[in-house]
Design a protein around this motif. Structure first.
Motif, PDB file in Angstrom:
ATOM      1  N   ILE A 115     -60.580  61.766  17.159  1.00 27.67           N
ATOM      2  CA  ILE A 115     -60.894  63.033  16.518  1.00 27.67           C
ATOM      3  C   ILE A 115     -60.009  64.099  17.144  1.00 27.67           C
ATOM      4  N   HIS A 116     -59.724  65.157  16.385  1.00 25.97           N
ATOM      5  CA  HIS A 116     -58.795  66.187  16.840  1.00 25.97           C
ATOM      6  C   HIS A 116     -59.450  67.151  17.816  1.00 25.97           C
ATOM      7  N   GLN A 117     -60.704  67.448  17.595  1.00 31.57           N
ATOM      8  CA  GLN A 117     -61.390  68.424  18.438  1.00 31.57           C
ATOM      9  C   GLN A 117     -62.844  68.013  18.581  1.00 31.57           C
TER      10      GLN A 117
END
Length: 135
Positions: A37-39
């Motif tokens: 996941i990116h964040q």
């Protein structure tokens, strides 16, 4: 119960599983695919907020009662309109009483539903605003 992650996952990304077969230990590797996941956001939640979330909203209960009362109201109103009251005063009084009570009950429950329908969203907005406010 909480093992070190190095004991579970090999350097090549596979999971080791220990099984006991006839008192002998064997290592078996299972491939693992992980989607990154990116964040990742982590929110602090107070105890009273958890209690409110667990309890849930009363809005659906009020809506169910409002629908039941209003359904009764419209059914009794239809029966009252089609009733010929000649010689049936008792039936007319009972139907009128049920119609009036169900009308007021439906309106009252609808108002309670309208006032309580956004309480869960308010709690979630408060929790989410902590990251935006920088608290």
């Amino acid at each position: 119960m909480a093992e070190n992650l190095d004991n579970i996952v090999d350097s090549d990304g596979t999971i080791k599983q220990d099984r006991q077969e006839n008192n002998s230990t064997t290592d078996e590797k299972v491939p693992v695919t992980r989607g990154r996941i990116h964040q990742f956001k982590l929110y602090d939640v107070a105890e009273y907020e958890l209690v409110l979330i667990e309890k849930g909203s009363d809005a659906s209960l009020w809506l169910n009662f409002a629908i039941a009362f209003l359904s009764t109201f419209f059914s009794m109103l239809a029966a009252l309109i089609t009733l010929n009251p000649a010689g049936k005063e008792t039936a007319f009084i009972i139907l009128t009483l049920i119609t009036v009570v169900s009308c007021f009950g439906g309106i009252l429950c609808s108002v309670f539903w309208w006032k309580t329908k956004g309480t869960q969203e308010d709690i979630f907005k408060t929790i989410r605003s902590r990251i935006n406010d920088g608290r």
